[in-house]
Design a protein around this motif. Structure first.
Motif, PDB file in Angstrom:
ATOM      1  N   ALA A 326       0.848  -1.191   0.000  1.00  0.00           N
ATOM      2  CA  ALA A 326       0.000   0.000   0.000  1.00  0.00           C
ATOM      3  C   ALA A 326       0.880   1.236   0.000  1.00  0.00           C
ATOM      4  O   ALA A 326       1.935   1.267   0.630  1.00  0.00           O
ATOM      5  N   ALA A 327       0.448   2.275  -0.720  1.00  0.00           N
ATOM      6  CA  ALA A 327       1.274   3.481  -0.848  1.00  0.00           C
ATOM      7  C   ALA A 327       0.404   4.672  -1.208  1.00  0.00           C
ATOM      8  O   ALA A 327      -0.709   4.510  -1.724  1.00  0.00           O
ATOM      9  N   PRO A 328       0.911   5.876  -0.966  1.00  0.00           N
ATOM     10  CA  PRO A 328       0.187   7.067  -1.444  1.00  0.00           C
ATOM     11  C   PRO A 328       0.048   7.037  -2.961  1.00  0.00           C
ATOM     12  O   PRO A 328       0.921   6.536  -3.672  1.00  0.00           O
ATOM     13  N   LEU A 329      -1.050   7.597  -3.453  1.00  0.00           N
ATOM     14  CA  LEU A 329      -1.332   7.553  -4.884  1.00  0.00           C
ATOM     15  C   LEU A 329      -0.215   8.178  -5.712  1.00  0.00           C
ATOM     16  O   LEU A 329       0.136   7.674  -6.782  1.00  0.00           O
ATOM     17  N   ALA A 330       0.357   9.273  -5.215  1.00  0.00           N
ATOM     18  CA  ALA A 330       1.425   9.940  -5.970  1.00  0.00           C
ATOM     19  C   ALA A 330       2.617   9.022  -6.173  1.00  0.00           C
ATOM     20  O   ALA A 330       3.316   9.119  -7.191  1.00  0.00           O
ATOM     21  N   PHE A 331       2.879   8.120  -5.214  1.00  0.00           N
ATOM     22  CA  PHE A 331       4.008   7.198  -5.345  1.00  0.00           C
ATOM     23  C   PHE A 331       3.719   6.125  -6.392  1.00  0.00           C
ATOM     24  O   PHE A 331       4.572   5.829  -7.235  1.00  0.00           O
ATOM     25  N   THR A 332       2.540   5.522  -6.336  1.00  0.00           N
ATOM     26  CA  THR A 332       2.233   4.470  -7.302  1.00  0.00           C
ATOM     27  C   THR A 332       2.116   5.036  -8.718  1.00  0.00           C
ATOM     28  O   THR A 332       2.407   4.341  -9.690  1.00  0.00           O
ATOM     29  N   ASP A 333       1.701   6.286  -8.830  1.00  0.00           N
ATOM     30  CA  ASP A 333       1.491   6.876 -10.152  1.00  0.00           C
ATOM     31  C   ASP A 333       2.738   7.524 -10.740  1.00  0.00           C
ATOM     32  O   ASP A 333       2.882   7.563 -11.967  1.00  0.00           O
ATOM     33  N   HIS A 334       3.644   8.047  -9.887  1.00  0.00           N
ATOM     34  CA  HIS A 334       4.672   8.925 -10.435  1.00  0.00           C
ATOM     35  C   HIS A 334       6.110   8.676  -9.981  1.00  0.00           C
ATOM     36  O   HIS A 334       7.034   9.194 -10.610  1.00  0.00           O
ATOM     37  N   VAL A 335       6.333   7.944  -8.899  1.00  0.00           N
ATOM     38  CA  VAL A 335       7.695   7.831  -8.369  1.00  0.00           C
ATOM     39  C   VAL A 335       8.393   6.603  -8.967  1.00  0.00           C
ATOM     40  O   VAL A 335       7.933   5.471  -8.784  1.00  0.00           O
ATOM     41  N   SER A 336       9.478   6.848  -9.680  1.00  0.00           N
ATOM     42  CA  SER A 336      10.315   5.838 -10.327  1.00  0.00           C
ATOM     43  C   SER A 336       9.689   5.306 -11.615  1.00  0.00           C
ATOM     44  O   SER A 336       8.493   5.404 -11.847  1.00  0.00           O
ATOM     45  N   TYR A 337      10.575   4.732 -12.451  1.00  0.00           N
ATOM     46  CA  TYR A 337      10.182   4.298 -13.785  1.00  0.00           C
ATOM     47  C   TYR A 337       9.452   2.960 -13.765  1.00  0.00           C
ATOM     48  O   TYR A 337       9.742   2.102 -12.923  1.00  0.00           O
ATOM     49  N   PRO A 338       8.511   2.736 -14.705  1.00  0.00           N
ATOM     50  CA  PRO A 338       7.919   1.399 -14.847  1.00  0.00           C
ATOM     51  C   PRO A 338       8.978   0.408 -15.325  1.00  0.00           C
ATOM     52  O   PRO A 338      10.010   0.798 -15.883  1.00  0.00           O
ATOM     53  N   LEU A 339       8.713  -0.874 -15.140  1.00  0.00           N
ATOM     54  CA  LEU A 339       9.710  -1.915 -15.358  1.00  0.00           C
ATOM     55  C   LEU A 339      10.353  -1.855 -16.737  1.00  0.00           C
ATOM     56  O   LEU A 339      11.575  -1.906 -16.864  1.00  0.00           O
ATOM     57  N   HIS A 340       9.553  -1.769 -17.784  1.00  0.00           N
ATOM     58  CA  HIS A 340      10.103  -1.907 -19.129  1.00  0.00           C
ATOM     59  C   HIS A 340      10.854  -0.662 -19.593  1.00  0.00           C
ATOM     60  O   HIS A 340      11.489  -0.688 -20.650  1.00  0.00           O
ATOM     61  N   THR A 341      10.808   0.404 -18.793  1.00  0.00           N
ATOM     62  CA  THR A 341      11.706   1.542 -18.988  1.00  0.00           C
ATOM     63  C   THR A 341      12.907   1.417 -18.063  1.00  0.00           C
ATOM     64  O   THR A 341      14.045   1.648 -18.471  1.00  0.00           O
ATOM     65  N   ALA A 342      12.650   1.035 -16.818  1.00  0.00           N
ATOM     66  CA  ALA A 342      13.699   0.972 -15.801  1.00  0.00           C
ATOM     67  C   ALA A 342      14.763  -0.069 -16.123  1.00  0.00           C
ATOM     68  O   ALA A 342      15.968   0.182 -15.981  1.00  0.00           O
ATOM     69  N   PHE A 343      14.312  -1.249 -16.551  1.00  0.00           N
ATOM     70  CA  PHE A 343      15.264  -2.345 -16.739  1.00  0.00           C
ATOM     71  C   PHE A 343      16.350  -2.006 -17.759  1.00  0.00           C
ATOM     72  O   PHE A 343      17.546  -2.164 -17.466  1.00  0.00           O
ATOM     73  N   PRO A 344      15.997  -1.522 -18.961  1.00  0.00           N
ATOM     74  CA  PRO A 344      17.061  -1.187 -19.918  1.00  0.00           C
ATOM     75  C   PRO A 344      17.969  -0.056 -19.448  1.00  0.00           C
ATOM     76  O   PRO A 344      19.158  -0.047 -19.782  1.00  0.00           O
ATOM     77  N   LEU A 345      17.431   0.890 -18.675  1.00  0.00           N
ATOM     78  CA  LEU A 345      18.266   1.977 -18.173  1.00  0.00           C
ATOM     79  C   LEU A 345      19.421   1.439 -17.337  1.00  0.00           C
ATOM     80  O   LEU A 345      20.571   1.874 -17.481  1.00  0.00           O
ATOM     81  N   VAL A 346      19.130   0.488 -16.454  1.00  0.00           N
ATOM     82  CA  VAL A 346      20.169  -0.079 -15.595  1.00  0.00           C
ATOM     83  C   VAL A 346      21.040  -1.050 -16.382  1.00  0.00           C
ATOM     84  O   VAL A 346      22.272  -1.061 -16.252  1.00  0.00           O
ATOM     85  N   GLN A 347      20.417  -1.857 -17.226  1.00  0.00           N
ATOM     86  CA  GLN A 347      21.172  -2.845 -18.006  1.00  0.00           C
ATOM     87  C   GLN A 347      22.230  -2.171 -18.872  1.00  0.00           C
ATOM     88  O   GLN A 347      23.371  -2.645 -18.968  1.00  0.00           O
ATOM     89  N   ARG A 348      21.891  -1.038 -19.484  1.00  0.00           N
ATOM     90  CA  ARG A 348      22.846  -0.341 -20.344  1.00  0.00           C
ATOM     91  C   ARG A 348      24.087   0.089 -19.576  1.00  0.00           C
ATOM     92  O   ARG A 348      25.209   0.010 -20.073  1.00  0.00           O
ATOM     93  N   ILE A 349      23.892   0.538 -18.341  1.00  0.00           N
ATOM     94  CA  ILE A 349      25.024   0.988 -17.521  1.00  0.00           C
ATOM     95  C   ILE A 349      25.999  -0.152 -17.283  1.00  0.00           C
ATOM     96  O   ILE A 349      27.224   0.001 -17.425  1.00  0.00           O
ATOM     97  N   PHE A 350      25.470  -1.334 -16.954  1.00  0.00           N
ATOM     98  CA  PHE A 350      26.339  -2.471 -16.637  1.00  0.00           C
ATOM     99  C   PHE A 350      26.883  -3.128 -17.901  1.00  0.00           C
ATOM    100  O   PHE A 350      27.963  -3.729 -17.865  1.00  0.00           O
TER     101      PHE A 350
END
Length: 503
Positions: A326-350
């Motif tokens: 459970a979380a505040p709505l602003a966190f579930t809607d806006h804080v941090s990238y969704p998986l299919h954006t987040a994963f390549p961002l980190v993968q590219r770095i490594f």
């Protein structure tokens, strides 16, 4: 009187049957009236011809996705007829998996259990004493006892054992309900529940005591989770029973707010020291779990791991669009990238650092469906963790009342009457059925792409369609270079040998 008595007897009989049966959580908790839900569900296709909501509108899981999970869990027909009802040509960013006409691979010996191990040995590159190859590339994500009910945790653990999957304890510590045969990943959160001193600091002796006689195969340090990255979890006092307090090492009946960040370390250098201390003391592979925001942390972590003297064995990248917490709505809607954006961002770095092959990559956050899982594998995942999908398989109806303590199916509650609806024996079979079905469909997709294993699907195997008719390869869309996201040549050779050993 007879006319009144017969319906009353029939109603009483139906009520008694519903209360005693163990197949349907809703009927067990809400006898008689619960049948209305199933009647409406059965008539759904006809009703939807006259109402606005279609099969793909609802979120976070639409009707088609839930139907596939429910049917798979119940060993019912999970196929769909009369073609796709998706607006394939009119949606921007629609993924297409590119089937190959010919293949050099032998015919696959499909097993009833859809055998599908990890493409990598967890902890192998760093030579951990207890390194191992997970027998399933689909595993159960972190959900604590406390957030989930006791019978739900038991069902998930027993189901994990039946499916040969790993079960993450979540940050709430290791309970008796986690000890029903399933191998465990022990999660350490910012509250250090189950491995803390009386003042809330991390305690290595307490950790060693917690896992001493348990089937723990790996340790996961939770930096953040998709539901509320950068925000500590809240456990209301009403949920802190005597049992939960004992497991977590806290006082019963008292509200507990986990810190937003760890006190045992405060930068990449001290994090890696923390990882190596735990790995040396336990011999187990040690990894991290995190949602993705600012990338400086990941860049610093990659730089610190290049020398090879210290490092994490696995990384669980969590989508930032919410989850079981459970979380505040602003966190579930806006804080941090969704998986299919987040994963390549980190993968590219490594990948740029040249050390991605030394890490087992795990994707979580709506990755528990064949299409979403394959997208993650094509981006470089070696395994996927499932949470809400596993909850759906044991009876969750997406009522979205997890945060209230009044989950009607008894999955996410500590209410004794409500959680009575979850029968661990029948529900464990359902979660195992779901996990097996997901692996089987991933094998089918692998066959279509002419690759031996889902982790060997590359970003070149997927195209992205746009509403204007143009096509972009996934490789281009996520900024990969050729070969990025694939296991090492040795790992590819070994997993191909394993997958076709009986061919």
């Amino acid at each position: 009187m007879k006319k009144i008595g017969i319906p009353a007897l029939a109603l009483a009989g139906l009520t008694t049957y519903d209360l005693l049966q163990k197949r349907h959580s809703i009927l067990r908790t809400f006898p008689v009236v619960g049948h209305l839900r199933y009647a409406v569900e059965a008539a759904g296709p006809e009703l939807r011809q006259y109402i606005v909501t279609d099969n793909n509108t609802e979120r976070p899981f639409n009707r088609d996705q839930r139907r596939w999970i429910y049917a798979s869990a119940k060993l019912e027909n999970n196929y769909f007829g009369f073609g796709s009802d998706n607006n394939i040509d009119g949606v921007d960013g629609y993924p297409i998996f590119k089937a190959r006409t010919f293949s050099d691979l032998p015919a696959r010996p499909h097993s009833p259990q859809a055998f599908l191990p990890s493409a990598k040995v967890l902890g192998g590159p760093r030579a951990r004493r207890a390194a191992f190859r997970p027998s399933s590339l689909v595993n159960i994500s972190a959900m604590s006892y406390g957030s989930l009910s006791a019978p739900a945790v038991e069902a998930l653990n027993t189901g994990a054992a039946l499916a040969g999957s790993l079960h993450n304890t979540g940050e709430g510590g290791l309970s008796a309900h986690h000890r029903h045969g399933g191998d465990l990943v022990y999660q350490i959160g910012t509250g250090y529940f189950g491995c803390r001193t009386t003042d809330g600091a991390f305690s290595l002796p307490a950790l060693l005591e917690s896992i001493a006689d348990a089937p723990v195969r790996a340790i996961e340090i939770k930096l953040s989770q998709g539901a509320k990255p950068g925000l500590g979890g809240v456990l209301p006092g009403a949920k802190v029973t005597e049992e939960i307090a004992r497991i977590r090492g806290i006082e019963p009946g008292k509200d507990y707010v986990s810190p937003s960040r760890h006190s045992a370390f405060g930068d990449v250098d001290s994090l890696l020291d923390f990882v190596e201390t735990i790995a040396e003391a336990t011999g187990l592979p040690v990894g991290i779990k995190s949602a993705v925001g600012h990338l400086e942390f990941w860049e610093d972590l990659a730089d610190a791991m290049i020398p090879g003297t210290r490092g994490v064995d696995f990384m669980t990248i969590d989508g930032g669009d919410g989850g079981t917490g459970a979380a505040p709505l602003a966190f579930t809607d806006h804080v941090s990238y969704p998986l299919h954006t987040a994963f390549p961002l980190v993968q590219r770095i490594f990948q740029k650092a040249g050390i991605a092959e030394n890490i087992t990559w795990i994707a979580s956050g709506r990755a528990g469906l064949p299409d979403t899982a394959l997208m993650a594998f094509a981006a470089g995942a070696d395994m996927v963790n499932v949470a809400r999908e596993a909850m759906l398989s044991i009876g969750c109806i997406q009522a979205q009342r997890c945060h209230t303590g009044h989950c009607p199916t008894g999955v996410a509650t500590q209410n004794a009457w409500l959680m009575r609806g979850v029968d661990p024996t029948t529900k464990s079979a359902r979660v195992a059925n779901y996990m097996t079905a997901l692996r089987r469909d991933l094998l089918k997709l692998s066959d279509a792409l002419a690759v031996a294993h889902p982790a060997l699907a590359g970003s070149d195997d997927i195209d992205i369609l746009h509403a204007d008719g143009s096509i972009t390869s996934l490789t281009e869309a996520i900024g990969y270079q050729p070969g990025w996201g694939l296991p090492s040549r040795d790992d590819r050779t070994e997993i191909t040998r394993i997958m076709y050993a009986d061919a």
